[in-house]
Design an enzyme around this catalytic site. Structure first.
Site, PDB file in Angstrom:
ATOM      1  CG  HIS A 118      -0.184  -0.012   2.522  1.00 34.47           C
ATOM      2  ND1 HIS A 118       0.225   1.130   3.177  1.00 34.47           N
ATOM      3  CD2 HIS A 118       0.232  -1.043   3.288  1.00 34.47           C
ATOM      4  CE1 HIS A 118       0.840   0.805   4.295  1.00 34.47           C
ATOM      5  NE2 HIS A 118       0.870  -0.509   4.384  1.00 34.47           N
ATOM      6  CG  ASP A 119      -0.448   4.304   1.222  1.00 40.71           C
ATOM      7  OD1 ASP A 119      -1.251   5.104   0.713  1.00 40.71           O
ATOM      8  OD2 ASP A 119      -0.755   3.539   2.161  1.00 40.71           O
ATOM      9  N   GLY A 136       5.183  -1.025   2.728  1.00 39.30           N
ATOM     10  CA  GLY A 136       4.328   0.133   2.516  1.00 39.30           C
ATOM     11  C   GLY A 136       5.105   1.438   2.417  1.00 39.30           C
TER      12      GLY A 136
END
Length: 262
Positions: A118-119, A136
């Site tokens: 994520h991200d 992440g």
């Protein structure tokens, strides 16, 4: 795209000339651009935005929810640019409230079994080799190459044109134009072969080498090295990119390789 053995949610927006092979599932709130090919047994979940002329191979899972205990079900995206190749069993998670999206640039090659958490934000023309794991909030620069089976700690930044040796453990940021290897990960030179392939002149490559000699081979600390580079070397986009990267590093940059790192 009219494959009776694939499931496409009515809310997905699929360009007319996209090819979807059997046993693939495409969820709601997905957009896929012209000319993209999606192999069998691919799962594309809510929030995926896939560009034009991409190739997504069997077993890939795009835009699954983050593996982050803080994730609260918020709307977020996984954005993949144009002309990307996503090989078998790659997983790309969508973003969290932190940035709202995970992004892959244009012309990227993500090889088999890589994971992009994520991200993460991956630049254009990056190559992420088999089995690479990005934690992440990792940032990967344009034309960066991460060797197979490398593991990248969360919040790490990898600069443009950097090249990481296979099997590396990245705990510190990797500045642009460098090669990184050894354990712990260390500076082992600049990516001169890659720079020549991308049109950098001999003079420009020497300039970059001179900057990194001051940073890594003259026994200065980082603050001293930055001061000397600013005082003695002409301001150029490459010089300023390197200095800005080091100043903005939140985890600190990798060290130079010496016998003490053995």
């Amino acid at each position: 795209m009219n494959q009776p053995l694939a499931y496409v949610h009515p809310g997905a927006k699929i360009a007319k000339n996209v090819v979807i092979e059997p046993f693939t599932t495409i969820h709601n709130n997905v957009i896929i651009g012209d000319g993209t090919w999606i192999g069998s047994n691919v799962t594309i979940m809510e929030g995926a935005r896939i560009g034009k002329n991409c190739n997504i191979f069997p077993g890939a899972v795009i835009s699954a929810v983050p593996q982050d205990l803080k994730f609260g079900g918020e709307d977020s995206l996984a954005i993949i640019g144009d002309n990307c190749t996503i090989r078998e069993c790659v997983t790309i998670n969508r973003g969290t409230i932190a940035s709202g999206q995970t992004t892959i640039g244009n012309n990227c090659l993500i090889m088999a079994a890589a994971h992009i958490a994520h991200d993460c934000h991956v630049g254009d023309n990056a190559i992420i080799v088999n089995g690479v794991l990005l934690g992440g909030h990792v940032t990967v620069g344009n034309y960066a190459v991460i060797g197979g089976l490398s593991a990248v700690h969360q919040f790490i930044s990898i600069g443009d044109h950097a090249m990481i040796s296979g099997g590396s453990l990245l705990r510190k940021d990797v500045p642009p134009y460098t090669k990184a290897a050894k354990e712990p990960l260390s500076y082992v030179g600049i990516n001169s072969v890659g720079l020549r392939r991308r049109g950098f002149t001999t003079e420009k490559i020497r300039e970059i080498q001179d900057i990194y000699r001051i940073l890594y081979q003259k026994n200065y600390n980082t603050t001293q090295a930055i001061g000397i580079i600013e005082a003695e070397m002409e301001a150029t986009p490459e010089r300023d990119e390197i200095l800005d990267f080091i100043r903005n590093s939140s985890r600190g940059v990798m060290k130079g390789y010496t016998s003490s790192t053995l």
